[in-house]
Design a protein around this motif. Structure first.
Motif, PDB file in Angstrom:
ATOM      1  N   ASN A  63      -6.867   2.349  20.991  1.00 53.97           N
ATOM      2  CA  ASN A  63      -6.900   1.015  21.588  1.00 53.97           C
ATOM      3  C   ASN A  63      -7.503  -0.003  20.613  1.00 53.97           C
ATOM      4  OD1 ASN A  63      -6.633  -1.040  23.475  1.00 53.97           O
ATOM      5  ND2 ASN A  63      -8.597  -0.576  24.435  1.00 53.97           N
ATOM      6  N   GLY A  64      -6.672  -0.928  20.149  1.00 52.51           N
ATOM      7  CA  GLY A  64      -7.132  -1.982  19.261  1.00 52.51           C
ATOM      8  C   GLY A  64      -7.353  -1.566  17.821  1.00 52.51           C
ATOM      9  N   ALA A  65      -6.957  -0.360  17.443  1.00 51.32           N
ATOM     10  CA  ALA A  65      -7.185   0.109  16.072  1.00 51.32           C
ATOM     11  C   ALA A  65      -6.323  -0.660  15.072  1.00 51.32           C
ATOM     12  CB  ALA A  65      -6.899   1.604  15.964  1.00 51.32           C
ATOM     13  N   ASP A  66      -6.958  -1.094  14.000  1.00 56.33           N
ATOM     14  CA  ASP A  66      -6.262  -1.790  12.920  1.00 56.33           C
ATOM     15  C   ASP A  66      -5.648  -0.801  11.934  1.00 56.33           C
ATOM     16  OD1 ASP A  66      -7.180  -4.523  13.677  1.00 56.33           O
ATOM     17  OD2 ASP A  66      -9.139  -3.608  13.267  1.00 56.33           O
ATOM     18  N   VAL A  67      -6.314   0.340  11.770  1.00 56.98           N
ATOM     19  CA  VAL A  67      -5.853   1.398  10.869  1.00 56.98           C
ATOM     20  C   VAL A  67      -5.870   2.699  11.645  1.00 56.98           C
ATOM     21  CG1 VAL A  67      -6.304   2.650   8.715  1.00 56.98           C
ATOM     22  CG2 VAL A  67      -6.800   0.205   8.841  1.00 56.98           C
ATOM     23  N   VAL A  68      -4.768   3.448  11.558  1.00 58.01           N
ATOM     24  CA  VAL A  68      -4.648   4.724  12.250  1.00 58.01           C
ATOM     25  C   VAL A  68      -4.484   5.816  11.199  1.00 58.01           C
ATOM     26  CG1 VAL A  68      -3.293   6.087  13.887  1.00 58.01           C
ATOM     27  CG2 VAL A  68      -3.570   3.619  14.239  1.00 58.01           C
ATOM     28  N   LEU A  69      -5.360   6.816  11.252  1.00 57.44           N
ATOM     29  CA  LEU A  69      -5.282   7.950  10.333  1.00 57.44           C
ATOM     30  C   LEU A  69      -4.797   9.166  11.094  1.00 57.44           C
ATOM     31  CD1 LEU A  69      -8.696   7.530   8.466  1.00 57.44           C
ATOM     32  CD2 LEU A  69      -6.464   6.580   7.844  1.00 57.44           C
ATOM     33  N   GLN A  70      -3.706   9.737  10.616  1.00 57.01           N
ATOM     34  CA  GLN A  70      -3.152  10.951  11.200  1.00 57.01           C
ATOM     35  C   GLN A  70      -2.694  11.845  10.067  1.00 57.01           C
ATOM     36  OE1 GLN A  70      -0.433   8.973  14.398  1.00 57.01           O
ATOM     37  NE2 GLN A  70      -0.755  11.089  15.003  1.00 57.01           N
ATOM     38  N   VAL A  71      -2.520  13.114  10.350  1.00 56.07           N
ATOM     39  CA  VAL A  71      -1.936  13.998   9.354  1.00 56.07           C
ATOM     40  C   VAL A  71      -0.432  13.748   9.327  1.00 56.07           C
ATOM     41  CG1 VAL A  71      -1.518  16.385   8.672  1.00 56.07           C
ATOM     42  CG2 VAL A  71      -3.766  15.712   9.550  1.00 56.07           C
ATOM     43  N   ARG A  72       0.200  13.742  10.479  1.00 61.12           N
ATOM     44  CA  ARG A  72       1.647  13.493  10.585  1.00 61.12           C
ATOM     45  C   ARG A  72       1.896  12.194  11.342  1.00 61.12           C
ATOM     46  NH1 ARG A  72       4.290  17.697   8.604  1.00 61.12           N
ATOM     47  NH2 ARG A  72       3.195  19.667   8.502  1.00 61.12           N
ATOM     48  N   ARG A  73       2.997  11.538  11.025  1.00 59.36           N
ATOM     49  CA  ARG A  73       3.294  10.224  11.618  1.00 59.36           C
ATOM     50  C   ARG A  73       3.354  10.302  13.145  1.00 59.36           C
ATOM     51  NH1 ARG A  73       8.223  11.988  10.156  1.00 59.36           N
ATOM     52  NH2 ARG A  73       9.799  11.998  11.772  1.00 59.36           N
ATOM     53  N   PRO A  74       3.008   9.195  13.815  1.00 58.01           N
ATOM     54  CA  PRO A  74       3.094   9.167  15.273  1.00 58.01           C
ATOM     55  C   PRO A  74       4.547   9.222  15.728  1.00 58.01           C
ATOM     56  CG  PRO A  74       2.536   6.998  14.416  1.00 58.01           C
ATOM     57  CD  PRO A  74       2.538   7.938  13.255  1.00 58.01           C
ATOM     58  N   GLN A  75       4.758   9.898  16.827  1.00 56.46           N
ATOM     59  CA  GLN A  75       6.116  10.042  17.360  1.00 56.46           C
ATOM     60  C   GLN A  75       6.109   9.791  18.857  1.00 56.46           C
ATOM     61  OE1 GLN A  75       8.087  13.661  16.167  1.00 56.46           O
ATOM     62  NE2 GLN A  75       6.899  13.770  14.287  1.00 56.46           N
TER      63      GLN A  75
END
Length: 153
Positions: A63-75
């Motif tokens: 919620n409201g994140a400017d930067v999202v860190l994930q191992v694999r792309r969101p789907q």
């Protein structure tokens, strides 16, 4: 700036996009870091470790994140939770996945594909291909030692 560390939804993905050490560095640079509950458990990192590094544990980390860190792309449903204008840093697996990348672009998300970083000496610490190969080697040694120790008992 708010940074979100997201739990991986793929059951076979044991990695996490950030560890407490990197969370502490981001906070030191002035970022607010929110981590989804149990995001690091499969990697051996507990929520308490993130909290000790200064992160907030929240089911609503995106919620409201400017930067999202994930191992694999969101789907799929994950993608709809990322705000327009956010930056997603992950392994994007871009080849042959045009529709998935198009969906991210249409959602107004800027993405950085970690596997496309130049494979040069100066950038090697950010190169996911080299870092994962190194980790696999370390893990093999640890597993072999544990197996050997178990047989000696």
């Amino acid at each position: 700036m708010k940074v979100a560390v997201i739990a991986e939804t793929d059951a076979g993905e044991p990695r996490v996009a950030a560890v407490p050490e990197t969370v502490k560095k981001m906070i030191g640079l002035g970022a607010e870091v929110a981590v989804e509950p149990s995001a690091g458990v499969k990697s051996g990192v507990l929520d308490a470790d993130y909290t000790a590094a200064g992160a907030t544990i929240s089911a609503d980390a995106l919620n409201g994140a400017d930067v999202v860190l994930q191992v694999r792309r969101p789907q799929g449903a994950e993608l709809t939770r990322v705000k327009k204008g956010a930056i997603v840093i992950a392994i994007m697996d871009p080849y042959g996945n045009d529709a998935a990348l198009r969906a991210m672009a249409e959602a107004g998300i800027t993405s950085f594909a970690m596997e496309l970083l130049p494979r040069i000496t100066r950038a090697q610490v950010m190169d996911v291909l080299s870092s994962q190969a190194n980790l696999a080697g370390y893990r093999a040694v640890i597993d072999a030692a544990a197996s050997s120790a178990a047989r000696c008992r």
